[in-house]
Write a protein that holds these residues in place. Structure first.
Motif, PDB file in Angstrom:
ATOM      1  N   THR A   1      -5.522  -3.464 -11.242  1.00  0.00           N
ATOM      2  CA  THR A   1      -6.012  -4.789 -11.606  1.00  0.00           C
ATOM      3  C   THR A   1      -4.917  -5.501 -12.386  1.00  0.00           C
ATOM      4  O   THR A   1      -4.010  -4.862 -12.942  1.00  0.00           O
ATOM      5  N   LEU A   2      -5.016  -6.851 -12.415  1.00  0.00           N
ATOM      6  CA  LEU A   2      -4.113  -7.661 -13.216  1.00  0.00           C
ATOM      7  C   LEU A   2      -4.892  -8.274 -14.370  1.00  0.00           C
ATOM      8  O   LEU A   2      -6.036  -8.704 -14.195  1.00  0.00           O
ATOM      9  N   ILE A   3      -4.263  -8.302 -15.544  1.00  0.00           N
ATOM     10  CA  ILE A   3      -4.872  -8.896 -16.732  1.00  0.00           C
ATOM     11  C   ILE A   3      -3.904  -9.960 -17.268  1.00  0.00           C
ATOM     12  O   ILE A   3      -2.788  -9.606 -17.644  1.00  0.00           O
ATOM     13  N   PRO A   4      -4.289 -11.270 -17.288  1.00  0.00           N
ATOM     14  CA  PRO A   4      -5.548 -11.825 -16.791  1.00  0.00           C
ATOM     15  C   PRO A   4      -5.592 -11.823 -15.266  1.00  0.00           C
ATOM     16  O   PRO A   4      -4.552 -11.762 -14.621  1.00  0.00           O
ATOM     17  N   SER A   5      -6.783 -11.898 -14.707  1.00  0.00           N
ATOM     18  CA  SER A   5      -6.933 -11.899 -13.262  1.00  0.00           C
ATOM     19  C   SER A   5      -6.415 -13.215 -12.692  1.00  0.00           C
ATOM     20  O   SER A   5      -6.404 -14.248 -13.379  1.00  0.00           O
ATOM     21  N   PRO A   6      -5.966 -13.229 -11.415  1.00  0.00           N
ATOM     22  CA  PRO A   6      -5.452 -14.471 -10.811  1.00  0.00           C
ATOM     23  C   PRO A   6      -6.487 -15.589 -10.766  1.00  0.00           C
ATOM     24  O   PRO A   6      -6.122 -16.756 -10.661  1.00  0.00           O
ATOM     25  N   GLU A   7      -7.785 -15.267 -10.837  1.00  0.00           N
ATOM     26  CA  GLU A   7      -8.824 -16.297 -10.788  1.00  0.00           C
ATOM     27  C   GLU A   7      -8.925 -17.070 -12.098  1.00  0.00           C
ATOM     28  O   GLU A   7      -9.586 -18.110 -12.172  1.00  0.00           O
ATOM     29  N   THR A   8      -8.266 -16.583 -13.144  1.00  0.00           N
ATOM     30  CA  THR A   8      -8.352 -17.230 -14.447  1.00  0.00           C
ATOM     31  C   THR A   8      -7.628 -18.576 -14.440  1.00  0.00           C
ATOM     32  O   THR A   8      -6.487 -18.676 -13.964  1.00  0.00           O
ATOM     33  N   VAL A   9      -8.303 -19.624 -14.942  1.00  0.00           N
ATOM     34  CA  VAL A   9      -7.641 -20.910 -15.149  1.00  0.00           C
ATOM     35  C   VAL A   9      -6.989 -20.863 -16.523  1.00  0.00           C
ATOM     36  O   VAL A   9      -7.657 -20.700 -17.540  1.00  0.00           O
ATOM     37  N   ILE A  10      -5.666 -20.985 -16.539  1.00  0.00           N
ATOM     38  CA  ILE A  10      -4.899 -20.818 -17.774  1.00  0.00           C
ATOM     39  C   ILE A  10      -4.711 -22.168 -18.439  1.00  0.00           C
ATOM     40  O   ILE A  10      -4.141 -23.091 -17.835  1.00  0.00           O
ATOM     41  N   ASN A  11      -5.201 -22.300 -19.665  1.00  0.00           N
ATOM     42  CA  ASN A  11      -5.011 -23.554 -20.369  1.00  0.00           C
ATOM     43  C   ASN A  11      -4.006 -23.436 -21.515  1.00  0.00           C
ATOM     44  O   ASN A  11      -3.670 -24.437 -22.143  1.00  0.00           O
ATOM     45  N   ASP A  12      -3.553 -22.227 -21.813  1.00  0.00           N
ATOM     46  CA  ASP A  12      -2.508 -22.033 -22.811  1.00  0.00           C
ATOM     47  C   ASP A  12      -1.472 -21.057 -22.247  1.00  0.00           C
ATOM     48  O   ASP A  12      -1.470 -19.869 -22.559  1.00  0.00           O
ATOM     49  N   PRO A  13      -0.562 -21.539 -21.383  1.00  0.00           N
ATOM     50  CA  PRO A  13       0.384 -20.631 -20.705  1.00  0.00           C
ATOM     51  C   PRO A  13       1.351 -19.937 -21.654  1.00  0.00           C
ATOM     52  O   PRO A  13       1.882 -18.889 -21.326  1.00  0.00           O
TER      53      PRO A  13
ATOM     54  N   SER B   1       0.844 -12.450 -24.817  1.00  0.00           N
ATOM     55  CA  SER B   1       0.418 -11.123 -24.382  1.00  0.00           C
ATOM     56  C   SER B   1       1.039 -10.700 -23.066  1.00  0.00           C
ATOM     57  O   SER B   1       1.170  -9.526 -22.784  1.00  0.00           O
ATOM     58  N   GLY B   2       1.414 -11.661 -22.212  1.00  0.00           N
ATOM     59  CA  GLY B   2       2.029 -11.331 -20.944  1.00  0.00           C
ATOM     60  C   GLY B   2       1.026 -11.025 -19.851  1.00  0.00           C
ATOM     61  O   GLY B   2      -0.182 -11.068 -20.039  1.00  0.00           O
ATOM     62  N   ILE B   3       1.542 -10.725 -18.653  1.00  0.00           N
ATOM     63  CA  ILE B   3       0.726 -10.339 -17.496  1.00  0.00           C
ATOM     64  C   ILE B   3       0.780  -8.824 -17.388  1.00  0.00           C
ATOM     65  O   ILE B   3       1.855  -8.233 -17.312  1.00  0.00           O
ATOM     66  N   THR B   4      -0.379  -8.193 -17.367  1.00  0.00           N
ATOM     67  CA  THR B   4      -0.452  -6.732 -17.421  1.00  0.00           C
ATOM     68  C   THR B   4      -0.966  -6.164 -16.110  1.00  0.00           C
ATOM     69  O   THR B   4      -1.985  -6.620 -15.576  1.00  0.00           O
TER      70      THR B   4
END
Length: 631
Positions: free
Chosen positions: A461-473, A482-485
């Motif tokens: 899995t990816l954290i955050p998931s690709p479906e997440t709408v990012i409002n603070d990149p 935190s980065g992409i995990t």
């Protein structure tokens, strides 16, 4: 509290390099621990290998230099910084640059996969020939980071000495059953760039070659006899003459003995040319065992062992071999005192096609064979420095079954003899080694080698998931966040090359990771950019390249043998909408929103969530429900 310091079994042990397939040994000498060099914000250099200001014999030039830090480190690959190898000028500042390795060179500069606190730098191929000034390996400031800090500039300097390798019979550290007989005649055999050795004409008032009885408890020793030297080719022969009023039979067990060969006794020759006298020689630790002794259980001291270059359990295990295959085995022993034993104790190595099949003896080696059995140690000392970790002392005992007489690994033997699928058994007999001053009971270990690779099927899995709408990149992509995990289910370890991923911005430009950090379990986190990077709204494409990430599912052979990476890669799409950072407490999620003030005024009608960004935070009626709007 016990703190970790490194000690080595002789300066030559610093040059052990399985990758270079050259193993040599030198007289056992304890080197003092390096001083701790404090760096900024908590990251400090603990020590180096070779140790700073180490003196190394010319016949044992190192091929790798280790910088060990107080915390796990990672290489800042995109920093533009370098590791330099410098030959200092004999007088004044500066020096000649012998080599320069950029941080991006992953084959030369890399973190030790078995110890994330160690940065390894390969220096093979450099012509180390000048013995007058020595050499420096300099790690530029900021090349590595860890524990929230970058390294200060650090270096290790080492010198070479035109000395010669020597071995003794009885071997240093031997257990002798008959001291009176075995110590009467001792030989010291030299090798290196020599054709012969001779004896100097020593005045009667100069020190003689003396046999001492040593007391380890008090640190004292008393002379018990003199040796008369003679030479035969490259061998110094010592015949014992006891002190007046003393008999040879007084040299009895249980005792420890030391023999001093003073400087200047021996002259070395290369052809007709005289090469100078030798340094003082101490033949230490000739322990005499004349009665039944308590046995140590070798299995109680073993922490792990290494088939080839890979760490494995000391019990039966399934192991895919590294490049050196089963031609190299080692044990990790939880003791600062392990010594080879002179004599005929044979370490046997067997092969069988099946677990219960008939065993075939591949090779036997003697525990005292210095070209095929090598002991390198680590020690512990009392220290209150919080920058060091508590660590159990571990010695490494390497056995070179596929080596030639001069310590070189035989690659053809490895391929043809030690790389067949099946079961390999290492049989160490009783008395082959001494641990904690006691002869050790033997140990038998079996390895199952299966060259069939394990399927690369990983549930992740990816954290955050690709479906997440990012409002603070900044918090998701930037180095300060935190980065992409990547999280792999049931993995015991996951690791990456630093340039294993890219992040493509909406305008088509790309970032490679500032850092790719693993917790050495089942997660790996990539971070991009800096805290000041501008992240525009739009679509971001996150890509992990194939075969740049290694995943271990609990077996040592999960790593691909050629690249140590086996992950198939992935692509994920992220959407950044900085205007959607709006929280509605009390309203239900909807496609559109109508917002009315508490006094009944309609301020938004059937609009998307992103169009509410210009409203002040407060209490409204949203889609008919009383709602708190926060931004």
């Amino acid at each position: 509290m016990k703190k970790l310091y490194f000690f080595v079994a002789g300066a030559s042990a610093l040059a052990l390099s399985l990758g270079a397939y050259a193993l040599t040994t030198a007289p056992l000498t304890a080197l003092s621990a390096s001083a701790v060099v404090t760096a900024e914000a908590g990251l400090s250099l603990v020590n180096t290998t070779p140790a700073n200001n180490a003196i190394i014999p010319l016949w044992n030039i190192p091929t790798e230099v280790t910088f060990r830090f107080s915390a796990p480190v990672e290489v800042n690959r995109n920093s533009g910084l370098v590791v330099k190898v410098i030959k200092p000028y004999m007088f004044g500042e500066g020096g000649t640059e012998m080599a320069s390795y950029p941080a991006s060179d992953e084959s030369r500069i890399y973190v030790n996969p078995a110890n994330p606190r160690e940065l390894l730098v390969k220096v093979e191929g450099i012509e180390f020939s000048d013995v007058s000034t020595g050499y420096k390996v300099i790690l530029e400031e900021g090349l590595v980071s860890g524990d929230g800090a970058s390294n200060s500039e650090c270096e290790t300097r080492f010198y070479f000495q035109d000395t010669f390798r020597w071995t003794t019979n009885p071997a240093s550290g031997s257990v002798l059953n008959n001291a009176a007989e075995d110590l009467q005649n001792v030989s010291v055999t030299y090798s290196g760039d020599l054709t012969s050795v001779g004896l100097a004409d020593i005045p009667s008032w100069l020190p003689k070659i003396i046999l001492y009885r040593a007391n380890s408890e008090t640190g004292t020793r008393e002379p018990v006899g003199l040796y008369t030297p003679s030479t035969d080719g490259l061998t110094l022969n010592l015949a014992l003459t006891v002190a007046p009023g003393m008999e040879v039979t007084d040299v009895t067990a249980p005792e420890s003995y030391e023999i001093d060969v003073p400087s200047g006794v021996i002259m070395f020759y290369n052809g007709e040319d005289y090469k100078g006298g030798n340094l003082p020689v101490l033949i230490d630790g000739l322990k005499c065992e004349g009665a039944a002794s308590e046995w140590a259980d070798l299995s109680e001291y073993v922490t792990y062992n290494v088939p080839g270059d890979l760490e494995a359990n000391p019990t039966n295990t399934r192991t895919l071999l590294g490049e050196t295959a089963m031609g190299v085995l080692s044990l990790g022993l939880k003791t600062t005192n392990i010594e080879g034993v002179a004599g005929s104790e044979k370490i046997n190595y067997y092969y069988s096609a099946t677990a219960d099949g008939e065993k075939t003896l591949l090779k036997s080696i003697e525990s005292a064979n210095e070209s095929e059995v090598l002991i390198i140690g680590v020690g512990a000392m009392e220290d209150n420095d919080p920058g060091l970790l508590e660590f159990t002392p571990v010695n490494y005992l390497y056995m070179m079954f596929a080596s030639s007489g001069d310590g070189e690994l035989d690659q053809e033997a490895i391929k043809s003899v030690y790389s067949k699928d099946g079961y390999y058994t290492l049989d160490i007999p009783d008395g082959a080694f001494i641990v904690e001053g006691m002869p050790a009971r033997g140990l038998t270990l079996t390895y199952h080698y299966d060259s069939t690779p394990i399927a690369n099927e990983f549930e992740y899995t990816l954290i955050p998931s690709p479906e997440t709408v990012i409002n603070d990149p900044v918090k998701v992509f930037s180095q300060s966040g935190s980065g992409i995990t990547l999280e792999v289910a049931n993995a015991s370890m996951i690791d990456s090359r630093n340039k294993s991923a890219t992040l493509q911005l909406p305008d088509g430009t790309s970032y490679t990771p500032v850092t790719a950090k693993t917790n050495y379990k089942n997660q790996l986190t990539w971070k991009f950019g800096t805290g000041s990077t501008v992240w525009p709204d739009g679509e971001y494409v996150f890509t992990v390249a194939p075969n740049k990430v290694g995943v271990n599912m609990g077996f040592e052979d999960d790593w691909d043998s050629s690249d140590e990476c086996n992950f198939p890669g992935l692509t994920a799409i992220y959407h950044v909408d900085t205007l959607s950072a709006i929280l509605l407490v009390g309203a239900e999620p909807a496609a559109t929103y109508t917002v009315v003030t508490l006094d009944g005024k309609v301020v938004k009608s059937n609009v998307a969530l992103s169009e509410l960004h210009d409203l002040e935070s407060g209490i409204y009626v949203v889609n008919g429900k009383k709602t708190v709007l926060r931004k």
